[in-house]
Design a protein around this motif. Structure first.
Motif, PDB file in Angstrom:
ATOM      1  N   PHE A  42      23.833 -12.071  -5.857  1.00 22.80           N
ATOM      2  CA  PHE A  42      23.307 -13.102  -4.953  1.00 22.80           C
ATOM      3  C   PHE A  42      23.099 -12.545  -3.537  1.00 22.80           C
ATOM      4  CE2 PHE A  42      24.239 -17.104  -2.389  1.00 22.80           C
ATOM      5  CZ  PHE A  42      23.010 -17.685  -2.623  1.00 22.80           C
ATOM      6  N   ASP A  43      24.192 -12.125  -2.891  1.00 22.33           N
ATOM      7  CA  ASP A  43      24.083 -11.745  -1.473  1.00 22.33           C
ATOM      8  C   ASP A  43      23.140 -10.564  -1.253  1.00 22.33           C
ATOM      9  OD1 ASP A  43      26.604 -13.219   0.046  1.00 22.33           O
ATOM     10  OD2 ASP A  43      26.992 -12.789  -2.051  1.00 22.33           O
ATOM     11  N   VAL A  44      23.356  -9.482  -2.006  1.00 22.94           N
ATOM     12  CA  VAL A  44      22.583  -8.268  -1.729  1.00 22.94           C
ATOM     13  C   VAL A  44      21.131  -8.400  -2.210  1.00 22.94           C
ATOM     14  CG1 VAL A  44      22.424  -5.792  -2.159  1.00 22.94           C
ATOM     15  CG2 VAL A  44      24.623  -6.824  -1.564  1.00 22.94           C
ATOM     16  N   PRO A  45      20.870  -8.793  -3.469  1.00 26.31           N
ATOM     17  CA  PRO A  45      19.460  -8.921  -3.862  1.00 26.31           C
ATOM     18  C   PRO A  45      18.725  -9.980  -3.052  1.00 26.31           C
ATOM     19  CG  PRO A  45      20.923  -9.613  -5.655  1.00 26.31           C
ATOM     20  CD  PRO A  45      21.785  -9.022  -4.595  1.00 26.31           C
ATOM     21  N   GLY A  46      19.446 -11.060  -2.675  1.00 26.04           N
ATOM     22  CA  GLY A  46      18.813 -12.109  -1.858  1.00 26.04           C
ATOM     23  C   GLY A  46      18.378 -11.544  -0.519  1.00 26.04           C
ATOM     24  N   THR A  47      19.228 -10.716   0.076  1.00 26.47           N
ATOM     25  CA  THR A  47      18.898 -10.144   1.386  1.00 26.47           C
ATOM     26  C   THR A  47      17.738  -9.158   1.268  1.00 26.47           C
ATOM     27  OG1 THR A  47      21.182 -10.417   2.055  1.00 26.47           O
ATOM     28  CG2 THR A  47      19.865  -8.877   3.350  1.00 26.47           C
ATOM     29  N   ILE A  48      17.757  -8.344   0.227  1.00 23.48           N
ATOM     30  CA  ILE A  48      16.663  -7.369   0.064  1.00 23.48           C
ATOM     31  C   ILE A  48      15.340  -8.119  -0.156  1.00 23.48           C
ATOM     32  CG2 ILE A  48      15.773  -5.462  -1.351  1.00 23.48           C
ATOM     33  CD1 ILE A  48      18.714  -4.618  -1.819  1.00 23.48           C
ATOM     34  N   ASP A  49      15.399  -9.206  -0.918  1.00 19.36           N
ATOM     35  CA  ASP A  49      14.185 -10.005  -1.129  1.00 19.36           C
ATOM     36  C   ASP A  49      13.693 -10.603   0.190  1.00 19.36           C
ATOM     37  OD1 ASP A  49      12.327 -11.194  -3.162  1.00 19.36           O
ATOM     38  OD2 ASP A  49      13.016 -13.018  -2.163  1.00 19.36           O
ATOM     39  N   ASN A  50      14.633 -11.002   1.045  1.00 22.62           N
ATOM     40  CA  ASN A  50      14.263 -11.517   2.368  1.00 22.62           C
ATOM     41  C   ASN A  50      13.546 -10.461   3.201  1.00 22.62           C
ATOM     42  OD1 ASN A  50      15.973 -13.982   4.108  1.00 22.62           O
ATOM     43  ND2 ASN A  50      15.978 -13.920   1.892  1.00 22.62           N
ATOM     44  N   VAL A  51      14.049  -9.228   3.159  1.00 17.07           N
ATOM     45  CA  VAL A  51      13.399  -8.162   3.939  1.00 17.07           C
ATOM     46  C   VAL A  51      11.992  -7.936   3.386  1.00 17.07           C
ATOM     47  CG1 VAL A  51      13.564  -5.810   4.832  1.00 17.07           C
ATOM     48  CG2 VAL A  51      15.655  -7.067   4.356  1.00 17.07           C
ATOM     49  N   ALA A  52      11.881  -7.924   2.052  1.00 18.62           N
ATOM     50  CA  ALA A  52      10.562  -7.720   1.432  1.00 18.62           C
ATOM     51  C   ALA A  52       9.613  -8.845   1.831  1.00 18.62           C
ATOM     52  CB  ALA A  52      10.704  -7.644  -0.088  1.00 18.62           C
ATOM     53  N   PHE A  53      10.124 -10.079   1.831  1.00 17.10           N
ATOM     54  CA  PHE A  53       9.273 -11.207   2.213  1.00 17.10           C
ATOM     55  C   PHE A  53       8.784 -11.047   3.653  1.00 17.10           C
ATOM     56  CE2 PHE A  53       8.833 -15.194   4.498  1.00 17.10           C
ATOM     57  CZ  PHE A  53       7.778 -15.759   3.791  1.00 17.10           C
ATOM     58  N   PHE A  54       9.718 -10.716   4.576  1.00 17.77           N
ATOM     59  CA  PHE A  54       9.308 -10.633   5.984  1.00 17.77           C
ATOM     60  C   PHE A  54       8.475  -9.383   6.272  1.00 17.77           C
ATOM     61  CE2 PHE A  54      12.321 -14.095   6.661  1.00 17.77           C
ATOM     62  CZ  PHE A  54      11.536 -14.903   7.459  1.00 17.77           C
ATOM     63  N   ALA A  55       8.626  -8.346   5.434  1.00 17.20           N
ATOM     64  CA  ALA A  55       7.735  -7.183   5.591  1.00 17.20           C
ATOM     65  C   ALA A  55       6.291  -7.640   5.346  1.00 17.20           C
ATOM     66  CB  ALA A  55       8.132  -6.085   4.611  1.00 17.20           C
ATOM     67  N   GLY A  56       6.097  -8.517   4.387  1.00 19.22           N
ATOM     68  CA  GLY A  56       4.751  -9.057   4.132  1.00 19.22           C
ATOM     69  C   GLY A  56       4.353 -10.072   5.188  1.00 19.22           C
ATOM     70  N   ALA A  57       5.289 -10.977   5.504  1.00 17.79           N
ATOM     71  CA  ALA A  57       4.972 -12.069   6.436  1.00 17.79           C
ATOM     72  C   ALA A  57       4.655 -11.551   7.832  1.00 17.79           C
ATOM     73  CB  ALA A  57       6.145 -13.050   6.486  1.00 17.79           C
ATOM     74  N   ALA A  58       5.172 -10.353   8.172  1.00 19.27           N
ATOM     75  CA  ALA A  58       4.890  -9.769   9.486  1.00 19.27           C
ATOM     76  C   ALA A  58       3.381  -9.664   9.721  1.00 19.27           C
ATOM     77  CB  ALA A  58       5.540  -8.381   9.586  1.00 19.27           C
ATOM     78  N   ARG A  59       2.620  -9.555   8.639  1.00 20.10           N
ATOM     79  CA  ARG A  59       1.160  -9.409   8.770  1.00 20.10           C
ATOM     80  C   ARG A  59       0.449 -10.750   8.693  1.00 20.10           C
ATOM     81  NH1 ARG A  59      -0.311  -3.806   5.772  1.00 20.10           N
ATOM     82  NH2 ARG A  59      -2.159  -4.086   7.052  1.00 20.10           N
ATOM     83  N   ASN A  60       1.214 -11.809   8.687  1.00 22.34           N
ATOM     84  CA  ASN A  60       0.613 -13.115   8.471  1.00 22.34           C
ATOM     85  C   ASN A  60       0.964 -14.094   9.584  1.00 22.34           C
ATOM     86  OD1 ASN A  60      -0.902 -14.932   6.980  1.00 22.34           O
ATOM     87  ND2 ASN A  60       0.897 -15.738   5.914  1.00 22.34           N
ATOM     88  N   LEU A  61       1.093 -13.547  10.810  1.00 19.89           N
ATOM     89  CA  LEU A  61       1.377 -14.412  11.952  1.00 19.89           C
ATOM     90  C   LEU A  61       0.055 -14.966  12.440  1.00 19.89           C
ATOM     91  CD1 LEU A  61       3.864 -12.190  13.900  1.00 19.89           C
ATOM     92  CD2 LEU A  61       4.237 -14.581  13.338  1.00 19.89           C
ATOM     93  N   GLU A  62      -0.106 -16.265  12.376  1.00 24.37           N
ATOM     94  CA  GLU A  62      -1.417 -16.772  12.772  1.00 24.37           C
ATOM     95  C   GLU A  62      -1.324 -18.027  13.622  1.00 24.37           C
ATOM     96  OE1 GLU A  62      -2.342 -19.109   8.651  1.00 24.37           O
ATOM     97  OE2 GLU A  62      -3.115 -17.071   8.896  1.00 24.37           O
ATOM     98  N   GLY A  63      -2.427 -18.315  14.299  1.00 20.19           N
ATOM     99  CA  GLY A  63      -2.570 -19.551  15.064  1.00 20.19           C
ATOM    100  C   GLY A  63      -3.856 -20.216  14.624  1.00 20.19           C
ATOM    101  N   LYS A  64      -4.218 -21.292  15.322  1.00 19.02           N
ATOM    102  CA  LYS A  64      -5.461 -21.991  14.982  1.00 19.02           C
ATOM    103  C   LYS A  64      -6.667 -21.082  15.218  1.00 19.02           C
ATOM    104  CE  LYS A  64      -5.200 -26.859  16.163  1.00 19.02           C
ATOM    105  NZ  LYS A  64      -5.426 -27.738  17.302  1.00 19.02           N
ATOM    106  N   ALA A  65      -7.726 -21.285  14.475  1.00 16.93           N
ATOM    107  CA  ALA A  65      -8.936 -20.488  14.691  1.00 16.93           C
ATOM    108  C   ALA A  65      -9.513 -20.781  16.074  1.00 16.93           C
ATOM    109  CB  ALA A  65      -9.965 -20.838  13.624  1.00 16.93           C
ATOM    110  N   SER A  66     -10.200 -19.799  16.644  1.00 11.31           N
ATOM    111  CA  SER A  66     -10.876 -20.010  17.928  1.00 11.31           C
ATOM    112  C   SER A  66     -11.974 -21.047  17.774  1.00 11.31           C
ATOM    113  CB  SER A  66     -11.538 -18.714  18.383  1.00 11.31           C
ATOM    114  OG  SER A  66     -10.583 -17.718  18.535  1.00 11.31           O
TER     115      SER A  66
END
Ligand code: NAD
Length: 495
Positions: free
Chosen positions: A101-125
């Motif tokens: 639980f603790d370790v795989p959950g944390t590694i999955d979190n890092v993997a998720f945020f590694a992807g999400a780092a490229r998905n920071l967005e705001g409203k279109a211009s």
């Protein structure tokens, strides 16, 4: 034991300059690390390191940050065994829980945020006035000060660090002084993966010194806190002094509502797993089972029977289901609450005592099931944070929803029924950040975790967490290139 370096500042392990600290193993009471805690001067040094690291880290492209975080994932996988062993020992949790639980959950979190780092967005211009183009920039805040609790040290370090750094912030994390070891390892592995020095700093120190100094620090842009509601309240009050953004993940008292058409076996198993995970030291643990009267006796008897089959033992034994509580003082608090419930007439159906066959020094307590208590009693209203489930009967659906909502908390809840209309109503009307239907506990990196009411505000995990860790900037650009704009005439008319 020779003193150890319990601080991680600017990419290196260092000794602190505060009061000495002993880190113990809750299952034996044995000291497993000791060294100097973080002083106010160490907080200064960590904030300075995080400030210096901020411009280059925030200036990287999302893709560059993401690549580094993907490398971190790979290294964490290599270190998974070590992380699980250290977490199990330091937090007193069964090795199976740490490994699965603790370790795989944390590694999955890092993997998720590694992807999400490229998905920071705001409203279109767009042109919301004929004369301007508006754009939205989502910007990191700067240095984040984070404070985490002892119950899931590695996961909580992840929940604090990941959205912050994925969004381009830098961070100073103060884990609980009882359980800093995996937070330190997590940050060291990040540095090995290429996260620049100073982006992630970890201070091992006590709340009233290092925690307080971090919350007060004028160069800290935001405080993200996970812990008890009482300390959260103090943190929010202190942060108000320097008008900091505050993100609070606080206590919980999750209701577990079983309607009379529920699958009784599923509900009973769910209640035992939901109440006893991490020895009940889980902010979303099932703590109040409300069971519709026709099922009540059978539910209580099945839960008691399942509790009899929960194995307590040393945390490094893969057969152990439940380990000790975090400390002897914490167990004394749990015992006090159960004893007071008894004095007021509660029936302790199972447990309610210290088990006979456990390691000396470990704060073990038996899985405990309690009935015969009033809705307004202390054990129903307040967080026990131990392996204690209280079961109360109810008659009508209205009553179940009313009881479920009748505490100060609102972190998580579950509803058990085969009738979709009942579960839909429960999910709509129960005031909690998460409502499970026919389950209790599972979490997902993609989905938010956070509270209602005294359980706090702000979201961990998921891209919703970026709303807390970023600022939204409106950039409004004139597109007319005209010196004398029509709206000037409203203010002055000189030609
Ligand atoms: P706690 O509030 O005692 O301590 C939490 C952290 O705050 C620790 O790092 C501590 O050193 C620090 N602290 C203490 N005093 C401080 C001060 N004056 N200023 C700044 N920091 C200070 O909580 P705990 O006993 O470590 O953890 C258990 C609590 O955490 C439970 O109430 C549980 O419900 C809650 N929790 C909530 C969530 C959630 O997501 N909502 C998750 C896990 C735990």
């Amino acid at each position: 034991m020779s003193p150890q370096e319990l601080q991680f500042i600017g990419g290196v392990r260092r000794a602190g300059s505060g009061a000495p600290l002993d880190i113990t193993a809750p299952s034996t009471g044995e000291v497993i690390a000791s060294g100097a805690g973080a002083s106010v001067a160490d907080v200064e040094a960590a904030v300075a390191a995080a400030r210096a690291a901020f411009p280059p880290w925030a200036g990287m492209t999302p893709g560059e940050r993401s690549d580094i975080m993907h490398r971190w994932v790979r290294l964490l996988r290599d270190h998974a065994g070590e992380l699980a062993a250290v977490e199990s020992r330091n937090a007193g949790k069964p090795i199976r829980l740490a490994q699965e639980f603790d370790v795989p959950g944390t590694i999955d979190n890092v993997a998720f945020f590694a992807g999400a780092a490229r998905n920071l967005e705001g409203k279109a211009s767009a042109e919301y006035s004929a004369d301007h183009t508006s754009t939205i920039r989502r910007e990191p805040l700067g240095v984040i000060g984070s404070i985490s609790p002892w119950n899931y040290p590695l996961q909580m370090a992840g929940w604090k660090i990941l959205p912050a750094v994925a969004a381009g912030n830098t961070i100073v994390l103060k884990p609980s002084e009882l359980t800093p070891l995996t937070s330190l390892l997590f940050a060291e592995i990040a540095t090995e993966a290429g996260v620049p020095a100073g982006v992630i700093n970890v201070l091992t120190g006590v709340g009233p010194v290092a925690g307080q100094a971090l919350v007060e620090h004028p160069r800290v842009a935001m405080v993200s806190f996970t812990g008890s509601t009482a300390v959260g309240r103090q943190v929010a009050a202190t942060a108000a002094g320097s008008v900091k953004r505050v993100h609070l993940e606080l206590g919980g008292k999750a209701p577990f509502v079983v309607f009379d058409d529920a699958d009784l076996e599923a509900a009973a198993r769910g209640a035992v797993a939901g109440a006893l995970i991490n020895a009940g030291q889980d902010c979303t643990a099932a703590t109040r089972a409300y069971v519709q009267r026709p099922l009540f006796d059978e539910f209580v008897s099945r839960v008691a029977d399942l509790m009899d089959h929960v194995t307590l033992g040393p945390v490094d034994d893969p057969e152990t289901d439940m380990g000790p509580l975090i400390s002897l003082p914490h167990r004394a608090k749990v015992i006090g609450m159960v004893d007071r419930a008894r004095e007021y007439g509660a029936k302790v159906v199972r447990g309610g005592r210290i088990p006979e066959h456990t390691d000396a020094g470990g704060a073990y307590y038996e899985p405990t099931l309690i009935t015969g208590v009033a809705q307004d009693s202390e054990i129903v209203q307040n967080e026990v944070f131990g392996p204690v489930l209280v079961a109360l009967p109810f008659d009508t659906d209205d009553e179940a929803i009313e009881f479920a909502n009748d505490t100060a908390y609102g972190l998580a809840a579950s509803a058990w029924s085969r009738n979709v209309f009942r579960t839909q109503r429960a999910s709509r009307e129960i005031q909690a950040g998460c409502v499970w239907i026919n389950d209790h506990i599972p979490i997902l990196s993609e989905m938010p975790h956070g509270g209602y009411k005294a359980s706090g505000f702000g979201k961990d995990m998921s891209t919703y967490s970026f709303d807390d860790y970023t600022n939204i900037k409106h950039v409004m650009s004139d597109i007319t290139a005209v010196a004398h704009k029509p709206w000037h005439d409203t203010v002055f008319r000189a030609e």
